[in-house]
Design a protein around this motif. Structure first.
Motif, PDB file in Angstrom:
ATOM      1  N   GLN A  50     -16.099  -7.541  13.483  1.00  0.00           N
ATOM      2  CA  GLN A  50     -15.279  -7.719  14.675  1.00  0.00           C
ATOM      3  C   GLN A  50     -14.147  -6.703  14.718  1.00  0.00           C
ATOM      4  OE1 GLN A  50     -14.132 -11.840  14.400  1.00  0.00           O
ATOM      5  NE2 GLN A  50     -15.903 -12.504  15.601  1.00  0.00           N
ATOM      6  N   VAL A  51     -13.567  -6.398  13.566  1.00  0.00           N
ATOM      7  CA  VAL A  51     -12.513  -5.405  13.494  1.00  0.00           C
ATOM      8  C   VAL A  51     -12.615  -4.677  12.161  1.00  0.00           C
ATOM      9  CG1 VAL A  51     -10.857  -7.065  12.553  1.00  0.00           C
ATOM     10  CG2 VAL A  51     -10.037  -4.977  13.670  1.00  0.00           C
ATOM     11  N   GLN A  52     -12.417  -3.381  12.212  1.00  0.00           N
ATOM     12  CA  GLN A  52     -12.421  -2.556  11.019  1.00  0.00           C
ATOM     13  C   GLN A  52     -11.076  -1.863  10.895  1.00  0.00           C
ATOM     14  OE1 GLN A  52     -15.807   0.030  11.457  1.00  0.00           O
ATOM     15  NE2 GLN A  52     -17.270  -1.566  10.885  1.00  0.00           N
ATOM     16  N   LEU A  53     -10.527  -1.860   9.699  1.00  0.00           N
ATOM     17  CA  LEU A  53      -9.210  -1.304   9.461  1.00  0.00           C
ATOM     18  C   LEU A  53      -9.293  -0.105   8.532  1.00  0.00           C
ATOM     19  CD1 LEU A  53      -7.333  -4.677   8.806  1.00  0.00           C
ATOM     20  CD2 LEU A  53      -7.561  -3.456  10.974  1.00  0.00           C
ATOM     21  N   VAL A  54      -8.536   0.924   8.861  1.00  0.00           N
ATOM     22  CA  VAL A  54      -8.508   2.129   8.061  1.00  0.00           C
ATOM     23  C   VAL A  54      -7.064   2.516   7.778  1.00  0.00           C
ATOM     24  CG1 VAL A  54      -9.164   4.548   7.891  1.00  0.00           C
ATOM     25  CG2 VAL A  54     -10.676   2.936   9.046  1.00  0.00           C
ATOM     26  N   GLU A  55      -6.696   2.559   6.495  1.00  0.00           N
ATOM     27  CA  GLU A  55      -5.350   2.941   6.108  1.00  0.00           C
ATOM     28  C   GLU A  55      -5.265   4.444   5.878  1.00  0.00           C
ATOM     29  OE1 GLU A  55      -6.177  -0.966   3.727  1.00  0.00           O
ATOM     30  OE2 GLU A  55      -7.254   0.872   4.248  1.00  0.00           O
ATOM     31  N   SER A  56      -4.070   4.967   6.054  1.00  0.00           N
ATOM     32  CA  SER A  56      -3.812   6.367   5.773  1.00  0.00           C
ATOM     33  C   SER A  56      -2.315   6.551   5.539  1.00  0.00           C
ATOM     34  CB  SER A  56      -4.280   7.262   6.922  1.00  0.00           C
ATOM     35  OG  SER A  56      -3.571   6.973   8.116  1.00  0.00           O
ATOM     36  N   GLY A  57      -1.941   7.691   5.005  1.00  0.00           N
ATOM     37  CA  GLY A  57      -0.538   8.010   4.817  1.00  0.00           C
ATOM     38  C   GLY A  57      -0.038   7.907   3.395  1.00  0.00           C
ATOM     39  N   GLY A  58      -0.880   7.470   2.487  1.00  0.00           N
ATOM     40  CA  GLY A  58      -0.461   7.367   1.101  1.00  0.00           C
ATOM     41  C   GLY A  58      -0.262   8.730   0.479  1.00  0.00           C
ATOM     42  N   GLY A  59       0.376   8.732  -0.678  1.00  0.00           N
ATOM     43  CA  GLY A  59       0.621   9.983  -1.363  1.00  0.00           C
ATOM     44  C   GLY A  59       1.583   9.819  -2.510  1.00  0.00           C
ATOM     45  N   LEU A  60       2.055  10.942  -3.007  1.00  0.00           N
ATOM     46  CA  LEU A  60       2.988  10.975  -4.129  1.00  0.00           C
ATOM     47  C   LEU A  60       4.374  11.344  -3.628  1.00  0.00           C
ATOM     48  CD1 LEU A  60       3.635  10.996  -7.179  1.00  0.00           C
ATOM     49  CD2 LEU A  60       2.909  13.395  -7.196  1.00  0.00           C
ATOM     50  N   VAL A  61       5.349  10.506  -3.954  1.00  0.00           N
ATOM     51  CA  VAL A  61       6.730  10.761  -3.561  1.00  0.00           C
ATOM     52  C   VAL A  61       7.652  10.485  -4.734  1.00  0.00           C
ATOM     53  CG1 VAL A  61       6.328  10.222  -1.134  1.00  0.00           C
ATOM     54  CG2 VAL A  61       7.062   8.418  -2.697  1.00  0.00           C
ATOM     55  N   ALA A  84      -4.537  -5.714   6.245  1.00  0.00           N
ATOM     56  CA  ALA A  84      -5.451  -6.823   6.460  1.00  0.00           C
ATOM     57  C   ALA A  84      -5.119  -7.513   7.771  1.00  0.00           C
ATOM     58  CB  ALA A  84      -5.363  -7.813   5.298  1.00  0.00           C
ATOM     59  N   ALA A  85      -6.115  -8.141   8.356  1.00  0.00           N
ATOM     60  CA  ALA A  85      -5.933  -8.832   9.629  1.00  0.00           C
ATOM     61  C   ALA A  85      -6.508 -10.236   9.552  1.00  0.00           C
ATOM     62  CB  ALA A  85      -6.595  -8.053  10.760  1.00  0.00           C
ATOM     63  N   THR A  86      -5.900 -11.140  10.308  1.00  0.00           N
ATOM     64  CA  THR A  86      -6.348 -12.524  10.325  1.00  0.00           C
ATOM     65  C   THR A  86      -6.179 -13.122  11.706  1.00  0.00           C
ATOM     66  OG1 THR A  86      -6.059 -14.725   9.363  1.00  0.00           O
ATOM     67  CG2 THR A  86      -4.088 -13.374   9.596  1.00  0.00           C
ATOM     68  N   THR A 119      -3.792 -13.868   0.216  1.00  0.00           N
ATOM     69  CA  THR A 119      -4.864 -12.921   0.496  1.00  0.00           C
ATOM     70  C   THR A 119      -6.087 -13.574   1.125  1.00  0.00           C
ATOM     71  OG1 THR A 119      -5.720 -13.130  -1.767  1.00  0.00           O
ATOM     72  CG2 THR A 119      -4.129 -11.371  -1.345  1.00  0.00           C
ATOM     73  N   TYR A 120      -6.382 -14.807   0.713  1.00  0.00           N
ATOM     74  CA  TYR A 120      -7.599 -15.463   1.185  1.00  0.00           C
ATOM     75  C   TYR A 120      -7.551 -15.763   2.673  1.00  0.00           C
ATOM     76  CZ  TYR A 120      -6.117 -20.280   2.137  1.00  0.00           C
ATOM     77  OH  TYR A 120      -5.560 -21.408   2.691  1.00  0.00           O
ATOM     78  N   ALA A 121      -6.359 -15.780   3.259  1.00  0.00           N
ATOM     79  CA  ALA A 121      -6.215 -16.088   4.675  1.00  0.00           C
ATOM     80  C   ALA A 121      -6.634 -14.932   5.578  1.00  0.00           C
ATOM     81  CB  ALA A 121      -4.771 -16.486   4.975  1.00  0.00           C
ATOM     82  N   TYR A 122      -6.803 -13.771   5.005  1.00  0.00           N
ATOM     83  CA  TYR A 122      -7.127 -12.590   5.801  1.00  0.00           C
ATOM     84  C   TYR A 122      -8.622 -12.288   5.768  1.00  0.00           C
ATOM     85  CZ  TYR A 122      -2.192 -11.959   6.374  1.00  0.00           C
ATOM     86  OH  TYR A 122      -0.876 -12.150   6.724  1.00  0.00           O
ATOM     87  N   ASN A 123      -9.165 -12.074   6.938  1.00  0.00           N
ATOM     88  CA  ASN A 123     -10.599 -11.893   7.100  1.00  0.00           C
ATOM     89  C   ASN A 123     -11.047 -10.440   7.027  1.00  0.00           C
ATOM     90  OD1 ASN A 123      -9.649 -14.157   9.401  1.00  0.00           O
ATOM     91  ND2 ASN A 123     -11.286 -14.834   8.013  1.00  0.00           N
ATOM     92  N   TYR A 124     -10.171  -9.545   7.414  1.00  0.00           N
ATOM     93  CA  TYR A 124     -10.524  -8.136   7.480  1.00  0.00           C
ATOM     94  C   TYR A 124      -9.588  -7.313   6.617  1.00  0.00           C
ATOM     95  CZ  TYR A 124     -12.448 -10.306  11.653  1.00  0.00           C
ATOM     96  OH  TYR A 124     -13.087 -11.165  12.522  1.00  0.00           O
ATOM     97  N   TRP A 125     -10.166  -6.365   5.899  1.00  0.00           N
ATOM     98  CA  TRP A 125      -9.408  -5.530   4.973  1.00  0.00           C
ATOM     99  C   TRP A 125      -9.771  -4.068   5.113  1.00  0.00           C
ATOM    100  CZ3 TRP A 125      -5.697  -7.419   1.602  1.00  0.00           C
ATOM    101  CH2 TRP A 125      -5.626  -8.815   1.498  1.00  0.00           C
ATOM    102  N   GLY A 126      -8.774  -3.234   4.926  1.00  0.00           N
ATOM    103  CA  GLY A 126      -9.008  -1.810   4.893  1.00  0.00           C
ATOM    104  C   GLY A 126      -9.419  -1.382   3.505  1.00  0.00           C
ATOM    105  N   GLN A 127      -9.662  -0.096   3.338  1.00  0.00           N
ATOM    106  CA  GLN A 127     -10.132   0.424   2.057  1.00  0.00           C
ATOM    107  C   GLN A 127      -9.011   0.697   1.066  1.00  0.00           C
ATOM    108  OE1 GLN A 127      -9.488   2.317   4.603  1.00  0.00           O
ATOM    109  NE2 GLN A 127      -8.463   4.120   3.760  1.00  0.00           N
TER     110      GLN A 127
END
Length: 125
Positions: free
Chosen positions: A1-12, A97-99, A109-117
């Motif tokens: 139903q929904v797909q999530l994609v994270e971005s923006g991580g890195g070393l700071v 994550a989305a719920t 965590t268990y309350a969320y149905n959709y997770w990004g990578q």
């Protein structure tokens, strides 16, 4: 139903800032809350922040309160996590994550149905 994609991580460096994005590749009319969780090496995934789509209500873990800001862009169907004053203890893989849960954004965590990578955030001392 929904797909999530994270971005923006890195070393700071400690004290620096980073902005994470969570984009929904598929829309869902039942997504009521989007949250950010993080998982440090050797530790369980923990709640960081959440935002309710209906009114923008936000909730933060004590560990990030005052330093992190979660926001949403309805037009882009994207959630952001602005991280300031980063500390080495913030080092973790960050997941969005989305719920469909209605009401107060859940922290479990268990309350969320959709997770990004996940996206890696590393803060050096």
């Amino acid at each position: 139903q929904v797909q999530l994609v994270e971005s923006g991580g890195g070393l700071v460096q400690s004290g620096g800032s980073l902005r994470l994005s969570c984009a929904a590749s598929r829309r869902s009319v039942s997504t009521n809350t989007v949250a950010w969780f993080r998982q440090a090496p050797g530790k369980e995934r923990e709640f960081a922040a959440a935002i309710r789509w209906s009114d923008g209500y936000t909730d933060y873990a004590d560990s990030v309160k005052g330093r992190f800001t979660i926001s949403r862009d309805n037009a882009k169907n994207t959630v952001y996590l602005q991280m300031n004053s980063l500390k080495p203890e913030d080092t973790a893989v960050y997941y969005c994550a989305a719920t469909a849960v209605i009401g107060v954004p859940p922290r479990r965590t268990y309350a969320y149905n959709y997770w990004g990578q996940g996206t890696q955030v590393t803060v050096s001392s």
